[in-house]
Enzyme design. Sequence first.
Site, PDB file in Angstrom:
ATOM      1  N   GLU A 185      -4.168   7.611  -4.993  1.00 45.04           N
ATOM      2  CA  GLU A 185      -4.405   6.930  -6.277  1.00 45.04           C
ATOM      3  C   GLU A 185      -5.716   7.412  -6.850  1.00 45.04           C
ATOM      4  O   GLU A 185      -6.686   7.553  -6.087  1.00 45.04           O
ATOM      5  CB  GLU A 185      -4.422   5.410  -6.068  1.00 45.04           C
ATOM      6  CG  GLU A 185      -3.057   4.886  -5.609  1.00 45.04           C
ATOM      7  CD  GLU A 185      -3.026   3.380  -5.371  1.00 45.04           C
ATOM      8  OE1 GLU A 185      -3.996   2.694  -5.746  1.00 45.04           O
ATOM      9  OE2 GLU A 185      -2.036   2.892  -4.822  1.00 45.04           O
TER      10      GLU A 185
ATOM     11  N   ARG B  75       0.862  -1.183   0.000  1.00 44.71           N
ATOM     12  CA  ARG B  75       0.000   0.000   0.000  1.00 44.71           C
ATOM     13  C   ARG B  75       0.899   1.235   0.000  1.00 44.71           C
ATOM     14  O   ARG B  75       1.926   1.273   0.707  1.00 44.71           O
ATOM     15  CB  ARG B  75      -0.913   0.030   1.226  1.00 44.71           C
ATOM     16  CG  ARG B  75      -2.116  -0.909   1.119  1.00 44.71           C
ATOM     17  CD  ARG B  75      -3.100  -0.473   0.032  1.00 44.71           C
ATOM     18  NE  ARG B  75      -4.277  -1.314  -0.086  1.00 44.71           N
ATOM     19  CZ  ARG B  75      -4.428  -2.349  -0.916  1.00 44.71           C
ATOM     20  NH1 ARG B  75      -3.442  -2.698  -1.726  1.00 44.71           N
ATOM     21  NH2 ARG B  75      -5.560  -3.016  -0.973  1.00 44.71           N
TER      22      ARG B  75
ATOM     23  N   HIS C   2      -1.424   0.567 -10.060  1.00 45.59           N
ATOM     24  CA  HIS C   2      -1.953  -0.446  -9.124  1.00 45.59           C
ATOM     25  C   HIS C   2      -2.486  -1.660  -9.906  1.00 45.59           C
ATOM     26  O   HIS C   2      -3.663  -2.013  -9.806  1.00 45.59           O
ATOM     27  CB  HIS C   2      -3.050   0.158  -8.231  1.00 45.59           C
ATOM     28  CG  HIS C   2      -3.278  -0.637  -6.970  1.00 45.59           C
ATOM     29  ND1 HIS C   2      -3.646  -0.068  -5.784  1.00 45.59           N
ATOM     30  CD2 HIS C   2      -3.202  -1.976  -6.722  1.00 45.59           C
ATOM     31  CE1 HIS C   2      -3.784  -1.013  -4.856  1.00 45.59           C
ATOM     32  NE2 HIS C   2      -3.512  -2.176  -5.405  1.00 45.59           N
TER      33      HIS C   2
HETATM   34  C1  DGY Z   1      -5.862  -5.919  -3.196  1.00 45.60           C
HETATM   35  O1  DGY Z   1      -6.671  -6.787  -3.561  1.00 45.60           O
HETATM   36  O2  DGY Z   1      -5.906  -5.395  -2.087  1.00 45.60           O
HETATM   37  C2  DGY Z   1      -4.794  -5.541  -4.159  1.00 45.60           C
HETATM   38  O3  DGY Z   1      -4.189  -4.352  -3.830  1.00 45.60           O
HETATM   39  C3  DGY Z   1      -5.339  -5.495  -5.564  1.00 45.60           C
HETATM   40  O4  DGY Z   1      -4.290  -5.457  -6.474  1.00 45.60           O
END
Ligand code: DGY
Length: 324
Positions: free
Chosen positions: A266, A237, A285
């Site tokens: 984001e 993250r 992402h």
């Molecule tokens: C999630 O599922 O939390 C991921 O970040 C998606 O790529």
Amino acid sequence: MKPAIVLYKSLPDDLRQRLAAHCRITEFAGLTPENIRRHADALAEAEGIIGSGGKVDADFLRHTPRLRVASTVSVGYDNFDVSALNQRGVVLMHTPTVLTETVADTMMALVLTTARRVTEVAERVKAGEWTRSIGPDWFGIDVHHKKMGILGMGRIGLALARRAHAGFGMPILYHARKPHPEAESRFDARYCDLDTLLRESDFLCISLPLTADTHHLIGAEQLAKMPRSAVLINAGRGPVVDEAALIAALQEGRLHAAGLDVFEQEPLDPQSPLLSLPNVVALPHIGSATHETRYAMARDAVDNLIAALRGEVDKNCVNPQALG
Ligand code: DGY
């Protein structure tokens, strides 16, 4: 009568039909403030919600007095206030298993792309700069047999360790809340403290969820401990890394490169200084973003919602204790 639910992300047709066989669906795109206002009646009636993104906290829960189940199409759930859900007896379901290998592929892709400058040199070829045999200004650095440092040894960290160990002959160091015997026995991974990880890794790969403990875990002080030749990869993250400190380290040449799939905000601001640094690879992402994996995540989220509405929370539930 079938329970009413709110679907706030589009689903493949077959999965939408599977959901419709069990639930009455109101559908809209995203838990935006405007949608929450516009669909107040559907939210007031909903016993379940399913989608991804958007903040689900005490404020949101005031709009959903009948809610029993929230099902997110993701493994990460930092956008949910789990203690607010617990207080209201709402269970949270997620998709922790099906994206592991795909996200580990993304991390390895970032390692290779940053080290070998894949996107940068490919752009130079497209710009017509490959006019003679290439020299050192096109060269990258080796990946194989370099030291892979993994911060966070969950499912994805373990899948990355397997790739690095078996495919690239990389010695593996890791830091996590506790040692991981499987990583050690299968991939010769060595547990260490965070300082050692920072000082010794050639590639520091971050695969941590966002929590109060991991927010800005990697800041100016931690970046200063990394060797100038090191590469930082983040696919956990964004806010785990203090982005302003990372930008300063890259601008001042205190880090070799960064490969980033996640950011503090984001989508990333097109004006972000990260985008003008040639040694930064920024992805939108895409961690789990393949057709196969996104389908599997949506399928699991649908099945999770249907099961949890029946009171079955033995699989993929973040907070079974919410049921009391
Ligand atoms: C999630 O599922 O939390 C991921 O970040 C998606 O790529």
